[in-house]
Design a protein around this motif. Structure first.
Motif, PDB file in Angstrom:
ATOM      1  N   GLN B  67       0.843  -1.186   0.000  1.00 15.29           N
ATOM      2  CA  GLN B  67       0.000   0.000   0.000  1.00 15.29           C
ATOM      3  C   GLN B  67       0.882   1.241   0.000  1.00 15.29           C
ATOM      4  OE1 GLN B  67      -2.378   0.426   3.601  1.00 15.29           O
ATOM      5  NE2 GLN B  67      -1.082  -1.043   4.652  1.00 15.29           N
ATOM      6  N   GLN B  68       0.269   2.330  -0.446  1.00 16.12           N
ATOM      7  CA  GLN B  68       0.957   3.616  -0.418  1.00 16.12           C
ATOM      8  C   GLN B  68       0.096   4.553   0.421  1.00 16.12           C
ATOM      9  OE1 GLN B  68       1.411   5.804  -4.140  1.00 16.12           O
ATOM     10  NE2 GLN B  68       3.320   6.707  -3.438  1.00 16.12           N
ATOM     11  N   PHE B  69       0.715   5.206   1.353  1.00 19.97           N
ATOM     12  CA  PHE B  69       0.014   6.033   2.323  1.00 19.97           C
ATOM     13  C   PHE B  69      -0.095   7.481   1.850  1.00 19.97           C
ATOM     14  CE2 PHE B  69      -0.344   2.930   5.687  1.00 19.97           C
ATOM     15  CZ  PHE B  69       0.604   1.997   5.329  1.00 19.97           C
ATOM     16  N   PRO B  70      -0.946   8.278   2.494  1.00 23.35           N
ATOM     17  CA  PRO B  70      -1.120   9.681   2.077  1.00 23.35           C
ATOM     18  C   PRO B  70       0.181  10.470   2.035  1.00 23.35           C
ATOM     19  CG  PRO B  70      -2.905   9.045   3.531  1.00 23.35           C
ATOM     20  CD  PRO B  70      -1.939   7.903   3.537  1.00 23.35           C
ATOM     21  N   ASP B  71       1.142  10.116   2.890  1.00 22.49           N
ATOM     22  CA  ASP B  71       2.416  10.855   2.840  1.00 22.49           C
ATOM     23  C   ASP B  71       3.338  10.285   1.757  1.00 22.49           C
ATOM     24  OD1 ASP B  71       4.271   9.312   5.616  1.00 22.49           O
ATOM     25  OD2 ASP B  71       3.222   8.453   3.908  1.00 22.49           O
ATOM     26  N   LEU B  72       2.834   9.361   0.970  1.00 22.07           N
ATOM     27  CA  LEU B  72       3.461   8.741  -0.200  1.00 22.07           C
ATOM     28  C   LEU B  72       4.481   7.654   0.129  1.00 22.07           C
ATOM     29  CD1 LEU B  72       3.863  11.870  -2.494  1.00 22.07           C
ATOM     30  CD2 LEU B  72       2.031  10.173  -2.496  1.00 22.07           C
ATOM     31  N   HIS B  73       4.754   7.410   1.403  1.00 20.92           N
ATOM     32  CA  HIS B  73       5.613   6.270   1.664  1.00 20.92           C
ATOM     33  C   HIS B  73       4.828   4.984   1.385  1.00 20.92           C
ATOM     34  CE1 HIS B  73       3.842   5.353   5.690  1.00 20.92           C
ATOM     35  NE2 HIS B  73       4.467   4.201   5.557  1.00 20.92           N
ATOM     36  N   SER B  74       5.543   3.918   1.153  1.00 22.31           N
ATOM     37  CA  SER B  74       4.889   2.669   0.784  1.00 22.31           C
ATOM     38  C   SER B  74       5.418   1.539   1.662  1.00 22.31           C
ATOM     39  CB  SER B  74       5.147   2.347  -0.686  1.00 22.31           C
ATOM     40  OG  SER B  74       4.563   1.107  -1.058  1.00 22.31           O
ATOM     41  N   GLU B  75       4.582   0.541   1.864  1.00 21.24           N
ATOM     42  CA  GLU B  75       4.974  -0.643   2.604  1.00 21.24           C
ATOM     43  C   GLU B  75       4.634  -1.885   1.794  1.00 21.24           C
ATOM     44  OE1 GLU B  75       4.471   1.165   7.124  1.00 21.24           O
ATOM     45  OE2 GLU B  75       3.167  -0.477   6.472  1.00 21.24           O
ATOM     46  N   LEU B  76       5.542  -2.835   1.840  1.00 21.83           N
ATOM     47  CA  LEU B  76       5.331  -4.128   1.203  1.00 21.83           C
ATOM     48  C   LEU B  76       5.244  -5.160   2.315  1.00 21.83           C
ATOM     49  CD1 LEU B  76       5.268  -5.823  -1.469  1.00 21.83           C
ATOM     50  CD2 LEU B  76       7.747  -6.078  -1.195  1.00 21.83           C
ATOM     51  N   ASN B  77       4.123  -5.847   2.388  1.00 22.42           N
ATOM     52  CA  ASN B  77       3.894  -6.850   3.423  1.00 22.42           C
ATOM     53  C   ASN B  77       4.047  -8.239   2.824  1.00 22.42           C
ATOM     54  OD1 ASN B  77       2.930  -4.975   5.588  1.00 22.42           O
ATOM     55  ND2 ASN B  77       1.372  -4.557   4.043  1.00 22.42           N
ATOM     56  N   LEU B  78       4.883  -9.027   3.453  1.00 17.94           N
ATOM     57  CA  LEU B  78       5.130 -10.402   2.998  1.00 17.94           C
ATOM     58  C   LEU B  78       4.701 -11.342   4.130  1.00 17.94           C
ATOM     59  CD1 LEU B  78       8.795  -9.812   1.715  1.00 17.94           C
ATOM     60  CD2 LEU B  78       6.669  -9.365   0.490  1.00 17.94           C
ATOM     61  N   SER B  79       3.790 -12.252   3.844  1.00 17.27           N
ATOM     62  CA  SER B  79       3.296 -13.128   4.907  1.00 17.27           C
ATOM     63  C   SER B  79       3.519 -14.593   4.548  1.00 17.27           C
ATOM     64  CB  SER B  79       1.817 -12.853   5.160  1.00 17.27           C
ATOM     65  OG  SER B  79       1.062 -13.124   3.987  1.00 17.27           O
ATOM     66  N   SER B  80       3.339 -15.440   5.557  1.00 16.55           N
ATOM     67  CA  SER B  80       3.532 -16.899   5.394  1.00 16.55           C
ATOM     68  C   SER B  80       4.828 -17.170   4.633  1.00 16.55           C
ATOM     69  CB  SER B  80       2.349 -17.512   4.650  1.00 16.55           C
ATOM     70  OG  SER B  80       1.146 -17.258   5.312  1.00 16.55           O
ATOM     71  N   LEU B  81       5.876 -16.563   5.125  1.00 16.87           N
ATOM     72  CA  LEU B  81       7.141 -16.569   4.395  1.00 16.87           C
ATOM     73  C   LEU B  81       7.674 -17.968   4.164  1.00 16.87           C
ATOM     74  CD1 LEU B  81       8.810 -13.446   5.962  1.00 16.87           C
ATOM     75  CD2 LEU B  81       8.248 -13.771   3.547  1.00 16.87           C
ATOM     76  N   GLU B  82       8.254 -18.151   2.984  1.00 10.69           N
ATOM     77  CA  GLU B  82       8.880 -19.408   2.596  1.00 10.69           C
ATOM     78  C   GLU B  82      10.360 -19.144   2.316  1.00 10.69           C
ATOM     79  OE1 GLU B  82       6.699 -20.718  -0.793  1.00 10.69           O
ATOM     80  OE2 GLU B  82       4.787 -20.838   0.296  1.00 10.69           O
ATOM     81  N   LEU B  83      11.130 -20.228   2.308  1.00 11.87           N
ATOM     82  CA  LEU B  83      12.568 -20.084   2.059  1.00 11.87           C
ATOM     83  C   LEU B  83      12.829 -19.374   0.731  1.00 11.87           C
ATOM     84  CD1 LEU B  83      13.902 -23.596   3.181  1.00 11.87           C
ATOM     85  CD2 LEU B  83      13.966 -21.454   4.472  1.00 11.87           C
ATOM     86  N   GLY B  84      11.988 -19.660  -0.251  1.00 16.78           N
ATOM     87  CA  GLY B  84      12.160 -19.085  -1.580  1.00 16.78           C
ATOM     88  C   GLY B  84      11.879 -17.596  -1.661  1.00 16.78           C
ATOM     89  N   ASP B  85      11.366 -17.035  -0.585  1.00 19.85           N
ATOM     90  CA  ASP B  85      11.119 -15.584  -0.575  1.00 19.85           C
ATOM     91  C   ASP B  85      12.383 -14.799  -0.234  1.00 19.85           C
ATOM     92  OD1 ASP B  85       7.928 -16.231   1.015  1.00 19.85           O
ATOM     93  OD2 ASP B  85       8.395 -16.014  -1.131  1.00 19.85           O
ATOM     94  N   SER B  86      13.421 -15.504   0.142  1.00 23.18           N
ATOM     95  CA  SER B  86      14.689 -14.836   0.434  1.00 23.18           C
ATOM     96  C   SER B  86      15.184 -14.141  -0.822  1.00 23.18           C
ATOM     97  CB  SER B  86      15.737 -15.855   0.896  1.00 23.18           C
ATOM     98  OG  SER B  86      15.343 -16.465   2.100  1.00 23.18           O
ATOM     99  N   ALA B  87      15.419 -12.848  -0.725  1.00 21.70           N
ATOM    100  CA  ALA B  87      15.781 -12.056  -1.906  1.00 21.70           C
ATOM    101  C   ALA B  87      16.086 -10.637  -1.454  1.00 21.70           C
ATOM    102  CB  ALA B  87      14.638 -12.034  -2.928  1.00 21.70           C
ATOM    103  N   LEU B  88      16.525  -9.854  -2.439  1.00 21.26           N
ATOM    104  CA  LEU B  88      16.635  -8.407  -2.254  1.00 21.26           C
ATOM    105  C   LEU B  88      15.341  -7.789  -2.749  1.00 21.26           C
ATOM    106  CD1 LEU B  88      20.184  -7.320  -3.486  1.00 21.26           C
ATOM    107  CD2 LEU B  88      19.088  -6.544  -1.405  1.00 21.26           C
ATOM    108  N   TYR B  89      14.773  -6.927  -1.957  1.00 22.72           N
ATOM    109  CA  TYR B  89      13.550  -6.240  -2.362  1.00 22.72           C
ATOM    110  C   TYR B  89      13.887  -4.759  -2.547  1.00 22.72           C
ATOM    111  CZ  TYR B  89      11.101 -10.506  -1.348  1.00 22.72           C
ATOM    112  OH  TYR B  89      10.670 -11.813  -1.379  1.00 22.72           O
TER     113      TYR B  89
END
Lengths: 109, 113
Positions: B67-89
């Motif tokens: 989501q992107q908030f009114p102040d324009l910052h953004s958050e990326l939520n990652l849930s039920s993490l798996e080993l394969g989610d290991s990465a650079l974001y």
């Protein structure tokens, strides 16, 4: 089929060589074409961008776009060890900024 | 310095957990893009927001959301993490919806153990 194809390399060249990096793409809707450079563990940084077919030069770098063939190139003249990095092509399709997988370049002294 | 700030720089978490990655775009930039870069992989486009609204979606898993908030910052939520989610974001920002120059942050390195 990926929208953008790029040979991952690695490409190893001696200092002073001319380097040619290439990408092909499948979607003719792509409008802008860019080259980014990414050093290890860092965020990519924009090197050059072009809009139309033809050449664009900036110092030792030349970007070339051939829309009819859906092919873009980046040439690096007089390559330096400091040019060693991963080079990613990128292109814009409406709102999406799509990257190639990147070509790892190593320039050895 | 690109002007794009990502936090945290490193994150180690266990499988099944949930994490939130944060991005502050360059001052004045309205668009935020999120990318995933796995080992030996290119930048995989996840999602784009423009001025608070979702504009484009790439190969983002259902376990991921942003989501992107009114102040324009953004958050990326990652849930039920798996080993394969290991990465650079990576987060990138541009001034408009369609802009040739995207400025990237330094990335968040996520390790799932």
């Amino acid at each position: 089929q990926k929208e953008v194809e790029q040979d991952p390399g690695p490409l190893s060249v001696p200092e002073g060589a001319i380097v040619s990096l290439n990408c092909t793409y499948s979607n003719s809707a792509f409008q802008y074409f860019m080259w980014y450079r990414q050093y290890s563990r860092k965020g990519p940084e924009l090197l050059m961008y072009t809009y139309s077919s033809g050449n664009k030069e900036d110092g030792r770098f030349t970007a070339q776009v051939d829309k009819s063939s859906k092919y873009i190139s980046l040439f690096i003249r007089d390559s330096q060890p400091s040019d060693s990095a991963t080079y990613l092509c990128a292109m814009i399709n409406t709102d999406k900024l799509i990257f190639g997988t990147g070509t790892r370049l190593q320039v050895f002294p | 310095d690109s002007g794009v700030t990502q936090t945290p720089k490193h994150l180690i978490t266990a499988t099944g957990q949930r994490v939130t990655l944060r991005c502050s775009p360059r001052s004045g930039d309205l668009s935020v893009y999120w990318y995933q870069q796995s080992l030996d992989q290119g930048l995989q486009f996840l999602i784009q927001y423009y001025n608070g609204e979702e504009r484009a979606k790439g190969n983002i898993l259902e376990r991921f959301s942003a989501q992107q908030f009114p102040d324009l910052h953004s958050e990326l939520n990652l849930s039920s993490l798996e080993l394969g989610d290991s990465a650079l974001y990576f987060c990138a920002s541009t001034a408009g919806q369609l802009n040739t120059e995207a400025f990237f942050g330094q990335g968040t390195r996520l390790t799932v153990v």
